[in-house]
Motif scaffolding. Structure first.
Motif, PDB file in Angstrom:
ATOM      1  N   ILE A 311       0.820  -1.202   0.000  1.00  0.00           N
ATOM      2  CA  ILE A 311       0.000   0.000   0.000  1.00  0.00           C
ATOM      3  C   ILE A 311       0.864   1.267   0.000  1.00  0.00           C
ATOM      4  O   ILE A 311       0.382   2.359  -0.326  1.00  0.00           O
ATOM      5  N   ASN A 312       2.146   1.130   0.338  1.00  0.00           N
ATOM      6  CA  ASN A 312       3.047   2.296   0.345  1.00  0.00           C
ATOM      7  C   ASN A 312       3.675   2.560  -1.007  1.00  0.00           C
ATOM      8  O   ASN A 312       4.371   3.568  -1.176  1.00  0.00           O
ATOM      9  N   ASP A 313       3.453   1.684  -1.991  1.00  0.00           N
ATOM     10  CA  ASP A 313       4.072   1.838  -3.306  1.00  0.00           C
ATOM     11  C   ASP A 313       3.377   2.924  -4.121  1.00  0.00           C
ATOM     12  O   ASP A 313       2.217   3.293  -3.854  1.00  0.00           O
ATOM     13  N   SER A 314       4.106   3.398  -5.121  1.00  0.00           N
ATOM     14  CA  SER A 314       3.564   4.399  -6.041  1.00  0.00           C
ATOM     15  C   SER A 314       3.907   3.990  -7.467  1.00  0.00           C
ATOM     16  O   SER A 314       4.891   3.277  -7.715  1.00  0.00           O
ATOM     17  N   PHE A 315       3.105   4.497  -8.412  1.00  0.00           N
ATOM     18  CA  PHE A 315       3.317   4.165  -9.828  1.00  0.00           C
ATOM     19  C   PHE A 315       3.140   5.427 -10.660  1.00  0.00           C
ATOM     20  O   PHE A 315       2.304   6.285 -10.360  1.00  0.00           O
ATOM     21  N   ASN A 335      -1.922  13.022 -14.099  1.00  0.00           N
ATOM     22  CA  ASN A 335      -0.655  13.268 -14.800  1.00  0.00           C
ATOM     23  C   ASN A 335       0.521  13.403 -13.840  1.00  0.00           C
ATOM     24  O   ASN A 335       1.346  14.304 -13.962  1.00  0.00           O
ATOM     25  N   ARG A 336       0.565  12.471 -12.897  1.00  0.00           N
ATOM     26  CA  ARG A 336       1.678  12.460 -11.943  1.00  0.00           C
ATOM     27  C   ARG A 336       1.812  11.065 -11.350  1.00  0.00           C
ATOM     28  O   ARG A 336       1.041  10.159 -11.673  1.00  0.00           O
ATOM     29  N   SER A 339       0.101   7.154  -5.562  1.00  0.00           N
ATOM     30  CA  SER A 339       0.224   6.059  -4.608  1.00  0.00           C
ATOM     31  C   SER A 339      -0.879   5.039  -4.858  1.00  0.00           C
ATOM     32  O   SER A 339      -1.836   5.323  -5.581  1.00  0.00           O
ATOM     33  N   VAL A 340      -0.785   3.873  -4.237  1.00  0.00           N
ATOM     34  CA  VAL A 340      -1.806   2.839  -4.411  1.00  0.00           C
ATOM     35  C   VAL A 340      -3.192   3.351  -3.982  1.00  0.00           C
ATOM     36  O   VAL A 340      -4.170   3.177  -4.718  1.00  0.00           O
ATOM     37  N   PRO A 341      -3.331   3.992  -2.815  1.00  0.00           N
ATOM     38  CA  PRO A 341      -4.660   4.542  -2.481  1.00  0.00           C
ATOM     39  C   PRO A 341      -5.137   5.578  -3.490  1.00  0.00           C
ATOM     40  O   PRO A 341      -6.342   5.631  -3.800  1.00  0.00           O
ATOM     41  N   GLU A 342      -4.246   6.402  -4.023  1.00  0.00           N
ATOM     42  CA  GLU A 342      -4.658   7.402  -5.008  1.00  0.00           C
ATOM     43  C   GLU A 342      -5.092   6.737  -6.311  1.00  0.00           C
ATOM     44  O   GLU A 342      -6.049   7.182  -6.949  1.00  0.00           O
ATOM     45  N   ILE A 343      -4.386   5.679  -6.711  1.00  0.00           N
ATOM     46  CA  ILE A 343      -4.805   4.937  -7.914  1.00  0.00           C
ATOM     47  C   ILE A 343      -6.223   4.432  -7.742  1.00  0.00           C
ATOM     48  O   ILE A 343      -7.035   4.478  -8.677  1.00  0.00           O
ATOM     49  N   PHE A 344      -6.525   3.991  -6.530  1.00  0.00           N
ATOM     50  CA  PHE A 344      -7.856   3.434  -6.265  1.00  0.00           C
ATOM     51  C   PHE A 344      -8.931   4.527  -6.257  1.00  0.00           C
ATOM     52  O   PHE A 344      -9.962   4.392  -6.918  1.00  0.00           O
ATOM     53  N   ILE A 345      -8.714   5.600  -5.515  1.00  0.00           N
ATOM     54  CA  ILE A 345      -9.778   6.600  -5.375  1.00  0.00           C
ATOM     55  C   ILE A 345      -9.899   7.492  -6.612  1.00  0.00           C
ATOM     56  O   ILE A 345     -10.984   8.018  -6.888  1.00  0.00           O
ATOM     57  N   SER A 347      -9.307   6.214  -9.561  1.00  0.00           N
ATOM     58  CA  SER A 347      -9.670   5.226 -10.584  1.00  0.00           C
ATOM     59  C   SER A 347      -8.766   5.327 -11.809  1.00  0.00           C
ATOM     60  O   SER A 347      -9.226   5.442 -12.950  1.00  0.00           O
ATOM     61  N   SER A 348      -7.468   5.240 -11.565  1.00  0.00           N
ATOM     62  CA  SER A 348      -6.484   5.386 -12.630  1.00  0.00           C
ATOM     63  C   SER A 348      -6.315   4.075 -13.403  1.00  0.00           C
ATOM     64  O   SER A 348      -5.890   3.061 -12.842  1.00  0.00           O
ATOM     65  N   ASN A 349      -6.619   4.116 -14.693  1.00  0.00           N
ATOM     66  CA  ASN A 349      -6.381   2.951 -15.544  1.00  0.00           C
ATOM     67  C   ASN A 349      -4.889   2.659 -15.679  1.00  0.00           C
ATOM     68  O   ASN A 349      -4.460   1.498 -15.666  1.00  0.00           O
ATOM     69  N   ILE A 350      -4.109   3.733 -15.814  1.00  0.00           N
ATOM     70  CA  ILE A 350      -2.662   3.576 -16.002  1.00  0.00           C
ATOM     71  C   ILE A 350      -2.039   2.943 -14.763  1.00  0.00           C
ATOM     72  O   ILE A 350      -1.278   1.968 -14.856  1.00  0.00           O
ATOM     73  N   GLY A 351      -2.344   3.495 -13.610  1.00  0.00           N
ATOM     74  CA  GLY A 351      -1.775   2.961 -12.379  1.00  0.00           C
ATOM     75  C   GLY A 351      -2.226   1.524 -12.112  1.00  0.00           C
ATOM     76  O   GLY A 351      -1.425   0.684 -11.668  1.00  0.00           O
ATOM     77  N   THR A 352      -3.480   1.204 -12.395  1.00  0.00           N
ATOM     78  CA  THR A 352      -3.984  -0.151 -12.179  1.00  0.00           C
ATOM     79  C   THR A 352      -3.300  -1.136 -13.119  1.00  0.00           C
ATOM     80  O   THR A 352      -2.925  -2.250 -12.708  1.00  0.00           O
ATOM     81  N   ALA A 353      -3.140  -0.756 -14.378  1.00  0.00           N
ATOM     82  CA  ALA A 353      -2.472  -1.633 -15.337  1.00  0.00           C
ATOM     83  C   ALA A 353      -1.026  -1.885 -14.906  1.00  0.00           C
ATOM     84  O   ALA A 353      -0.517  -3.010 -15.047  1.00  0.00           O
ATOM     85  N   LYS A 354      -0.368  -0.886 -14.357  1.00  0.00           N
ATOM     86  CA  LYS A 354       1.020  -1.069 -13.924  1.00  0.00           C
ATOM     87  C   LYS A 354       1.105  -1.945 -12.683  1.00  0.00           C
ATOM     88  O   LYS A 354       2.069  -2.694 -12.500  1.00  0.00           O
ATOM     89  N   MET A 355       0.112  -1.895 -11.822  1.00  0.00           N
ATOM     90  CA  MET A 355       0.083  -2.818 -10.687  1.00  0.00           C
ATOM     91  C   MET A 355      -0.076  -4.253 -11.172  1.00  0.00           C
ATOM     92  O   MET A 355       0.521  -5.183 -10.629  1.00  0.00           O
ATOM     93  N   MET A 356      -0.895  -4.432 -12.220  1.00  0.00           N
ATOM     94  CA  MET A 356      -1.057  -5.771 -12.783  1.00  0.00           C
ATOM     95  C   MET A 356       0.248  -6.269 -13.382  1.00  0.00           C
ATOM     96  O   MET A 356       0.650  -7.421 -13.176  1.00  0.00           O
ATOM     97  N   LEU A 357       0.929  -5.376 -14.098  1.00  0.00           N
ATOM     98  CA  LEU A 357       2.198  -5.770 -14.709  1.00  0.00           C
ATOM     99  C   LEU A 357       3.235  -6.140 -13.656  1.00  0.00           C
ATOM    100  O   LEU A 357       4.041  -7.045 -13.855  1.00  0.00           O
ATOM    101  N   ALA A 358       3.188  -5.447 -12.515  1.00  0.00           N
ATOM    102  CA  ALA A 358       4.111  -5.776 -11.431  1.00  0.00           C
ATOM    103  C   ALA A 358       3.800  -7.141 -10.833  1.00  0.00           C
ATOM    104  O   ALA A 358       4.693  -7.803 -10.277  1.00  0.00           O
ATOM    105  N   THR A 359       2.563  -7.569 -10.973  1.00  0.00           N
ATOM    106  CA  THR A 359       2.150  -8.858 -10.409  1.00  0.00           C
ATOM    107  C   THR A 359       2.339  -9.994 -11.399  1.00  0.00           C
ATOM    108  O   THR A 359       2.761 -11.095 -11.024  1.00  0.00           O
ATOM    109  N   GLY A 360       2.003  -9.763 -12.668  1.00  0.00           N
ATOM    110  CA  GLY A 360       2.186 -10.782 -13.691  1.00  0.00           C
ATOM    111  C   GLY A 360       0.876 -11.309 -14.244  1.00  0.00           C
ATOM    112  O   GLY A 360      -0.138 -11.380 -13.532  1.00  0.00           O
TER     113      GLY A 360
END
Length: 570
Positions: A311-315, A335-336, A339-345, A347-360
Motif C-alpha cells: 500500500i506504500n508503493d507508487s506508480f 498526470n503524476r 500512490s496505491v490509495p490514489e490509484i484506487f480513489i 480510478s487510474s487505468n494507467i496505475g492499475t495496469a502497472k500494478m497488474m504488470l508488477a504482479t504478472g
C-alpha cells in the motif's frame, strides 16, 4: 205332469252347457293377457338394460379422461416464504372449463353460450372440439369465478368444471426473478420454482405424493422488505436517469445469503406472458457484462495479496501506456505519480495496469479463477450465465482486464467476489436459502489474507470519503465502495455516449456485514450540463438503498467516527 217336467229338465241342461264353454274361453283369454304383459315388461327391461349398457360404454372414456385431467392439475406446490415468513408464492384454487362432446345435445347452442361468456375463445376451435365426439376436451383453463358462475347458469349438458391449483404471487413483480414462474399445469419454469421441481418436487408428483397435499413451506434467504427497497430505488433511478435497465443485489458478506436481488425490466409472475419478453431477462445472474472500474478492486487485492505491491508503493501515471497498438489512458488523469490509495480513489487505468504488470499475467489469471470469476457461478436459480473471457489471455488482455474491460461476468459474480475481499478473505458461494453457521464454515474458502482484506476495507471507505463514491455515503453507516463506468460496445467498438455504470459497496466498513451492488444500463445525465458517470447515479442510488434497508437488517447507526476512515495496520 210328466210332459211339463221334461221340458224343464231339458232347458236346465241346455242352459248349463253354454256356461261351461264360456268359462273355458274366459280363462284362456286371461292367460294370454298375462303372457302379453310379461312379454311387454321383459321388453321394457331389456330396453332399459340395453340403454344402461350403452350409457356405461359412453361413460368409460369421459371418466378416464376426467380422472387423467384431474390428476394432471391436482399437484400442489409448497409455499415460498421469505426469511421472516412472508408469503412469496402460494397455491389458490381456481376453475377450469372442460366439455364431454359425446354428451353435447346442441353444439350450436353450446358454442353460442360459451363465446358469449368467453369472447376470447376461438369459435371455430370450440365448435370443432365440441363436434369431435371425444370423451374429454379442455375449453379454457383458469377462468374467473364470475365466468364459471355465468357458464354454470347456462345449463349446458356436457360442459363442466374442474378445480385446480393455480400459483399466486402476492408481491407481483417485487421478487419475480427470484421466485420464478410456473406453467398452466403448475410446473416450475424459472427461478426457485424450477429449482424446487428439479430438486425433489417433480419426483414426488410422478409418484403421486404431491396431489392435494399440504407441504412444508420453502423458506428463502430473501428479506421481502429489503427486496422492495432495492426494486423501488431501481425503478426511481431508471426514471430519473432515463436508463434502459438496472440491477441491484444485497448479499450477506458473512454467510453468502442473497438478501435481495432485482433486475429491471422485470415481470409479474402472475402474468406468464411477460416472462417471455426478451428485455425482462434476469440480468443479475443471467447476464454477463464488462463491469468497468469496479474490477480495479480485484486487481488491487491481487497485487497486494501477491506481495509484489504494498500500500506504500507508487506508480507513474504521467503518460498513457501504449501496448498492442492501443492506448491506455485515464478518464480524469492527474498526470503524476500516484500512490496505491490514489490509484484506487482516482480510478487510474494507467496505475492499475502497472500494478497488474508488477504482479504478472499468470498471477492475474490464477487470482481471477480463485475468486470464481472465470467460470459459471452456480446458484439455486437456473438462470446462471457463464463469463466471457478473452480468446488470448496475453499481456494486452491482462492490462484491459485489470480495469474491467475484455472480460464479462455476471453482477452476482462481482458481488460474491467483493464479499470475499471485505469479510476477511473468505469466499462463499451465494445461496437463496438460509445457511447455518456450520454450513458457512464448511463452505468458506480463504482466498486472500485477512491483512489484505483490512486494506481493501480501508480503500473502500477512503473512496467514499475522498473519491468518486462520495454520494454513496450514509451518515452513521461507514459505507465504502468503488465506482465503475464502462463504455458499451457497438459493432465491435467502444462508444463514449453509452455506458453501463455500477457501484460496488459494503457496510459497515469496520466489520462489513452486507455487500450492495447497483448497476444502471445507459443512464442519461440527470440534468443538462452534468455528466452521467457512476459517481453521479449509481453511487447515490446505493446510498439510498443502504439508508432505507440498514435499519430493517438490524444494523444500528454509529455517529462517533462516521466521518473518519477506519484505521488499519500494514
Amino acid at each position: 205332469m210328466t210332459m211339463i217336467s221334461e221340458p224343464a229338465s231339458f232347458l236346465q241342461v241346455r242352459r248349463s252347457q253354454p256356461r261351461s264353454v264360456q268359462g273355458s274361453v274366459s280363462s284362456s283369454a286371461v292367460k294370454s293377457r298375462v303372457y302379453v304383459a310379461m312379454l311387454a315388461f321383459a321388453c321394457v327391461y331389456l330396453a332399459i338394460a340395453g340403454r344402461l349398457v350403452h350409457l356405461a360404454q359412453m361413460d368409460v372414456a369421459p371418466a378416464n379422461a376426467w380422472i387423467s385431467a384431474q390428476d394432471a392439475i391436482a399437484a400442489s406446490r409448497p409455499d415460498l416464504i421469505d426469511r421472516n415468513g412472508e408469503i412469496l408464492a402460494t397455491d389458490i384454487k381456481t376453475a377450469s372449463l372442460y366439455a364431454e362432446p359425446r354428451r353435447i345435445l346442441d353444439v350450436d347452442e353450446a358454442v353460442e353460450g360459451l363465446i358469449r361468456v368467453l369472447p376470447d375463445l376461438n369459435e371455430d376451435i370450440v365448435r370443432r372440439r365440441l363436434s369431435s365426439g371425444a370423451g374429454f376436451v379442455w375449453l379454457q383453463r383458469e377462468i374467473t369465478p364470475k365466468q364459471a358462475e355465468t357458464i354454470h347458469n347456462l345449463g349446458l349438458p356436457g360442459v363442466g368444471f374442474l378445480s385446480e391449483s393455480q400459483r399466486f404471487y402476492p408481491g407481483g413483480p417485487t421478487a419475480g426473478h427470484i421466485v420464478g414462474s410456473v406453467n398452466v399445469d403448475n410446473q416450475g419454469l424459472a427461478g426457485i420454482e424450477k429449482f424446487i421441481d428439479d430438486s425433489w418436487l417433480s419426483d414426488l408428483q410422478s409418484l403421486g405424493f404431491a396431489s392435494d397435499r399440504s407441504m412444508e413451506p420453502v423458506r428463502l434467504s430473501v428479506d421481502l422488505r429489503v427486496q422492495h427497497v432495492v426494486r423501488d430505488e431501481l425503478v426511481k433511478a431508471m426514471e430519473r436517469y432515463r436508463a434502459i435497465a438496472a440491477a441491484g443485489i444485497v448479499l450477506d458478506a458473512k454467510t453468502g445469503e442473497v438478501v435481495a436481488m432485482s433486475s429491471l425490466p422485470d415481470y409479474d409472475p402472475n402474468d406468464r406472458a411477460q416472462a417471455l419478453e426478451k428485455d425482462r431477462l434476469n440480468r443479475a445472474t443471467g447476464g454477463v457484462f464488462e463491469m468497468g472500474s469496479v474490477f480495479k478492486t480485484f486487481t488491487t487485492a491481487m497485487a497486494l495479496d501477491s506481495g509484489a505491491v504494498s500500500i506504500n508503493d507508487s506508480f507513474d501515471a504521467t503518460r498513457p501506456i501504449r501496448a498492442g497498438g492501443r492506448t491506455i489512458s485515464d478518464f480524469h488523469g492527474k498526470n503524476r505519480i500516484l500512490s496505491v490509495p490514489e490509484i484506487f480513489i482516482y480510478s487510474s487505468n494507467i496505475g492499475t495496469a502497472k500494478m497488474m504488470l508488477a504482479t504478472g499475467v499468470a498471477r492475474q489469471q490464477e487470482f481471477m479463477e480463485r475468486l470464481h470469476l472465470t467460470k459459471r457461478l452456480k446458484t439455486e436459480l437456473p438462470e446462471n450465465a457463464a463469463p466471457l473471457l478473452p480468446p488470448k489471455w496475453n499481456e494486452l488482455a491482462a492490462m484491459t482486464i485489470s480495469f474491467g474491460h475484455g472480460i464479462s461476468v455476471t453482477p452476482m459474480q462481482t458481488a460474491v467476489a467483493a464479499a470475499a475481499l471485505v469479510n476477511g478473505g473468505k469466499l462463499l458461494p451465494p445461496t437463496f436459502q438460509p445457511r447455518t453457521q456450520e454450513e458457512v464454515e464448511a463452505l468458506e474458502k480463504q482466498v486472500i489474507s485477512p491483512e489484505v482484506s483490512r486494506v481493501m476495507r480501508y480503500l473502500f471507505r477512503l473512496n467514499v470519503l475522498s473519491g468518486s463514491g462520495k454520494r454513496a455515503d450514509v451518515p452513521g453507516y461507514t459505507v465504502g465502495g468503488k465506482t465503475g463506468t464502462a463504455e458499451k460496445i457497438e459493432n465491435g467498438k467502444y462508444v463514449s455516449n453509452k455506458r453501463r455504470n455500477s457501484f460496488l459497496s459494503a457496510f459497515p466498513m469496520d466489520d462489513p456485514r452486507y455487500v450492495v451492488l447497483v448497476v444502471i444500463d445507459e443512464p442519461k445525465p440527470e440534468r443538462e450540463g452534468i455528466g452521467a458517470t457512476a459517481g453521479l447515479n449509481t453511487a447515490p442510488v446505493t446510498g439510498a438503498i443502504i439508508r432505507r434497508a440498514a435499519p430493517m437488517l438490524g444494523v444500528m447507526p454509529r455517529f462517533s467516527q462516521g466521518d473518519e476512515p477506519i484505521e488499519i495496520s500494514y
